[in-house]
Design a protein around this motif. Structure first.
Motif, PDB file in Angstrom:
ATOM      1  N   GLN A  78       0.830  -1.204   0.000  1.00  0.00           N
ATOM      2  CA  GLN A  78       0.000   0.000   0.000  1.00  0.00           C
ATOM      3  C   GLN A  78       0.866   1.255   0.000  1.00  0.00           C
ATOM      4  OE1 GLN A  78      -2.070   0.884   3.885  1.00  0.00           O
ATOM      5  NE2 GLN A  78      -0.963  -0.982   4.562  1.00  0.00           N
ATOM      6  N   TYR A  79       2.135   1.100   0.403  1.00  0.00           N
ATOM      7  CA  TYR A  79       3.050   2.239   0.438  1.00  0.00           C
ATOM      8  C   TYR A  79       3.989   2.271  -0.766  1.00  0.00           C
ATOM      9  CZ  TYR A  79       1.412   1.957   5.231  1.00  0.00           C
ATOM     10  OH  TYR A  79       0.610   1.867   6.333  1.00  0.00           O
ATOM     11  N   GLY A  80       3.900   1.259  -1.607  1.00  0.00           N
ATOM     12  CA  GLY A  80       4.758   1.195  -2.781  1.00  0.00           C
ATOM     13  C   GLY A  80       5.509  -0.118  -2.836  1.00  0.00           C
ATOM     14  N   PHE A  81       6.001  -0.444  -4.029  1.00  0.00           N
ATOM     15  CA  PHE A  81       6.748  -1.679  -4.237  1.00  0.00           C
ATOM     16  C   PHE A  81       8.232  -1.384  -4.046  1.00  0.00           C
ATOM     17  CE2 PHE A  81       8.996  -4.491  -7.346  1.00  0.00           C
ATOM     18  CZ  PHE A  81       8.784  -5.684  -6.657  1.00  0.00           C
ATOM     19  N   PRO A  82       8.907  -2.051  -3.091  1.00  0.00           N
ATOM     20  CA  PRO A  82      10.312  -1.731  -2.808  1.00  0.00           C
ATOM     21  C   PRO A  82      11.257  -1.992  -3.972  1.00  0.00           C
ATOM     22  CG  PRO A  82       9.335  -2.984  -1.007  1.00  0.00           C
ATOM     23  CD  PRO A  82       8.367  -3.032  -2.136  1.00  0.00           C
ATOM     24  N   GLY A  83      10.974  -2.954  -4.800  1.00  0.00           N
ATOM     25  CA  GLY A  83      11.877  -3.261  -5.916  1.00  0.00           C
ATOM     26  C   GLY A  83      12.512  -4.634  -5.707  1.00  0.00           C
ATOM     27  N   PRO A  84      13.589  -4.971  -6.409  1.00  0.00           N
ATOM     28  CA  PRO A  84      14.314  -4.086  -7.332  1.00  0.00           C
ATOM     29  C   PRO A  84      13.568  -3.827  -8.624  1.00  0.00           C
ATOM     30  CG  PRO A  84      15.226  -6.287  -7.412  1.00  0.00           C
ATOM     31  CD  PRO A  84      14.204  -6.306  -6.322  1.00  0.00           C
ATOM     32  N   VAL A  85      13.847  -2.672  -9.203  1.00  0.00           N
ATOM     33  CA  VAL A  85      13.252  -2.283 -10.474  1.00  0.00           C
ATOM     34  C   VAL A  85      14.349  -2.249 -11.520  1.00  0.00           C
ATOM     35  CG1 VAL A  85      12.115  -0.426 -11.737  1.00  0.00           C
ATOM     36  CG2 VAL A  85      11.426  -0.934  -9.383  1.00  0.00           C
ATOM     37  N   ALA A  86      14.144  -2.935 -12.624  1.00  0.00           N
ATOM     38  CA  ALA A  86      15.081  -2.877 -13.742  1.00  0.00           C
ATOM     39  C   ALA A  86      14.520  -1.882 -14.750  1.00  0.00           C
ATOM     40  CB  ALA A  86      15.245  -4.254 -14.379  1.00  0.00           C
ATOM     41  N   ASP A  87      15.211  -0.777 -14.926  1.00  0.00           N
ATOM     42  CA  ASP A  87      14.751   0.240 -15.878  1.00  0.00           C
ATOM     43  C   ASP A  87      15.103  -0.225 -17.293  1.00  0.00           C
ATOM     44  OD1 ASP A  87      13.887   2.643 -14.097  1.00  0.00           O
ATOM     45  OD2 ASP A  87      15.801   1.991 -13.260  1.00  0.00           O
ATOM     46  N   LEU A  88      14.102  -0.739 -17.993  1.00  0.00           N
ATOM     47  CA  LEU A  88      14.309  -1.254 -19.345  1.00  0.00           C
ATOM     48  C   LEU A  88      14.220  -0.100 -20.327  1.00  0.00           C
ATOM     49  CD1 LEU A  88      14.760  -4.016 -20.767  1.00  0.00           C
ATOM     50  CD2 LEU A  88      12.301  -4.004 -21.256  1.00  0.00           C
ATOM     51  N   ARG A  89      15.236   0.028 -21.161  1.00  0.00           N
ATOM     52  CA  ARG A  89      15.280   1.129 -22.130  1.00  0.00           C
ATOM     53  C   ARG A  89      15.391   0.575 -23.548  1.00  0.00           C
ATOM     54  NH1 ARG A  89      20.346   4.502 -24.019  1.00  0.00           N
ATOM     55  NH2 ARG A  89      19.323   6.146 -25.215  1.00  0.00           N
ATOM     56  N   PRO A  90      14.277   0.502 -24.269  1.00  0.00           N
ATOM     57  CA  PRO A  90      14.363   0.111 -25.677  1.00  0.00           C
ATOM     58  C   PRO A  90      14.605   1.354 -26.517  1.00  0.00           C
ATOM     59  CG  PRO A  90      12.075   0.110 -24.932  1.00  0.00           C
ATOM     60  CD  PRO A  90      12.903   0.628 -23.797  1.00  0.00           C
ATOM     61  N   ALA A  91      15.688   1.377 -27.263  1.00  0.00           N
ATOM     62  CA  ALA A  91      16.022   2.510 -28.118  1.00  0.00           C
ATOM     63  C   ALA A  91      16.289   2.002 -29.526  1.00  0.00           C
ATOM     64  CB  ALA A  91      17.236   3.256 -27.563  1.00  0.00           C
ATOM     65  N   ALA A  92      16.539   2.931 -30.454  1.00  0.00           N
ATOM     66  CA  ALA A  92      16.702   2.541 -31.854  1.00  0.00           C
ATOM     67  C   ALA A  92      17.865   1.588 -32.052  1.00  0.00           C
ATOM     68  CB  ALA A  92      16.890   3.798 -32.706  1.00  0.00           C
ATOM     69  N   SER A  93      18.975   1.834 -31.366  1.00  0.00           N
ATOM     70  CA  SER A  93      20.188   1.055 -31.616  1.00  0.00           C
ATOM     71  C   SER A  93      20.526   0.081 -30.504  1.00  0.00           C
ATOM     72  CB  SER A  93      21.376   2.006 -31.814  1.00  0.00           C
ATOM     73  OG  SER A  93      21.472   2.914 -30.728  1.00  0.00           O
ATOM     74  N   LEU A  94      19.751   0.070 -29.425  1.00  0.00           N
ATOM     75  CA  LEU A  94      20.087  -0.803 -28.304  1.00  0.00           C
ATOM     76  C   LEU A  94      18.875  -1.013 -27.412  1.00  0.00           C
ATOM     77  CD1 LEU A  94      20.370   1.167 -25.519  1.00  0.00           C
ATOM     78  CD2 LEU A  94      22.375   1.918 -26.789  1.00  0.00           C
ATOM     79  N   THR A  95      18.963  -2.058 -26.603  1.00  0.00           N
ATOM     80  CA  THR A  95      18.020  -2.265 -25.509  1.00  0.00           C
ATOM     81  C   THR A  95      18.854  -2.510 -24.266  1.00  0.00           C
ATOM     82  OG1 THR A  95      16.328  -3.222 -26.947  1.00  0.00           O
ATOM     83  CG2 THR A  95      16.148  -3.681 -24.599  1.00  0.00           C
ATOM     84  N   SER A  96      18.532  -1.798 -23.183  1.00  0.00           N
ATOM     85  CA  SER A  96      19.346  -1.929 -21.977  1.00  0.00           C
ATOM     86  C   SER A  96      18.471  -2.137 -20.756  1.00  0.00           C
ATOM     87  CB  SER A  96      20.221  -0.683 -21.769  1.00  0.00           C
ATOM     88  OG  SER A  96      19.420   0.459 -21.510  1.00  0.00           O
ATOM     89  N   SER A  97      19.090  -2.729 -19.735  1.00  0.00           N
ATOM     90  CA  SER A  97      18.452  -2.887 -18.433  1.00  0.00           C
ATOM     91  C   SER A  97      19.385  -2.265 -17.407  1.00  0.00           C
ATOM     92  CB  SER A  97      18.215  -4.363 -18.118  1.00  0.00           C
ATOM     93  OG  SER A  97      17.605  -4.516 -16.841  1.00  0.00           O
TER      94      SER A  97
END
Length: 333
Positions: A78-97
């Motif tokens: 109820q206060y939020g999800f602690p994580g971990p969170v993997a910030d996934l970044r799909p871009a034109a030339s790459l995909t990163s976590s």
């Protein structure tokens, strides 16, 4: 992979540099063993056995309704999800976590082909390093973290692999595609030649996929215990300096369901002589998986796998860094 194998790779930790790392990797020249499945029927004399230990953890169905009502661990959400969170970044030339704890990517994936490398529609001198605003500020690597740190902002997907459009090249300059790398002798030398090796694979294979990322490997200390130790840069200091880097390469033959030449390499984040053979840093992909906590090829059937360094010659073509930079501007990291 045995415990002994992992212990040896751990022994080639950050402080030992290229020589000790290569000493271990050079023992890994043999091809991976062929896995066969055999069924054997044996008759064994039963031996007395003690009662099996209780299952752990106990399944929720074993609790009574009254017991379940005593506590609610999931109420924390109820206060939020602690994580971990993997910030996934799909871009034109790459995909990163992105790994918020280390302020480094956990992995960055790219795809290069003869056609993508032949296109020349971008100029590195028009690209600038930028902070990735998609990552919350408190977890974001910042430009000032690298200022006078003594380390390069080391591309995981190199800008030279994304010349097919200016946007694609610009994507490679976000700090979520960067790790602190030793400059002279590594990022601007051996590592750059290794990136060139990956590009040259497209002369043999019509499709090459590369996953790159940092490792933080333990080393055995004077008291006989194993510890992970790495520098942290920034203000406040929170950007981890990896002890090693890996690349896992998938060289595809271009046919649906076709063969894939698989290669994995681990290099120390340290000065490496250009005379050092690349095959000294070749490892089974399982070594990288165990060290990183990631899985790379669990859906690639053994029948489709080939060993990259048996399929082609894994060697570097040494070029002077200053000469290479003439093609990509003067941005050195």
């Amino acid at each position: 992979m045995s415990k002994a194998t992992f212990a040896i790779i751990a022994a080639a930790g950050a402080a030992t540099g290229a020589a000790a790392t290569a000493a271990f990797f050079s023992t890994k020249k043999e091809a991976p063993p062929t896995i066969t499945t055999t069924t054997t029927t044996t008759t064994a004399t039963p031996t007395p056995r003690s009662a099996p230990p209780p299952a752990f953890p106990t399944t929720p169905t074993s609790y009574t309704a009254a017991q379940k009502a005593l506590v609610d661990p999931n109420g924390i959400f109820q206060y939020g999800f602690p994580g971990p969170v993997a910030d996934l970044r799909p871009a034109a030339s790459l995909t990163s976590s992105y790994d918020r704890r280390t302020r480094n990517p956990a992995w960055v994936a790219e795809h290069i082909t003869p056609q993508s490398l032949a296109a020349n529609n971008a100029d590195r001198k028009h690209s600038v390093f930028v902070e990735d605003v998609s990552v919350p500020e408190m977890f974001r690597a910042k430009l000032k973290d690298y200022f006078r740190s003594g380390y390069d902002r080391g591309h995981q997907v190199p800008a030279a692999d994304a010349k097919w459009s200016q946007e694609a090249m610009d994507d490679t300059f976000a700090l979520t595609n960067m790790c602190p790398q030793v400059g002279n002798g590594f990022n601007r030398d051996y590592w750059a030649h290794f990136e060139d090796f990956c590009r040259r694979l497209t002369k043999t294979y019509p499709s090459v996929r590369v996953v790159t990322g940092p490792l933080y490997l333990p080393k055995k200390e004077a008291d006989g215990k194993w510890r992970v130790s790495y520098e942290v840069i920034g203000t406040p200091p929170n950007v981890a300096v990896p002890t090693h880097f890996y690349k896992v390469i998938f060289a595809e033959d271009g046919k649906p369901g076709g063969k894939v030449a698989l290669g994995a390499f681990v290099l120390p984040n340290a000065v490496i002589s250009n005379s050092k053979p690349l095959v000294d840093f070749e490892v089974p992909v399982e070594v990288v998986e165990r060290a990183s906590g990631l899985e790379f090829a669990n859906k690639l059937e053994p029948a489709r796998r080939k060993r990259l360094c048996q399929d082609v010659q894994c060697s570097l073509l040494i070029k002077e860094y200053a000469q290479r930079q003439k093609s990509f501007g003067n941005n050195q990291d």
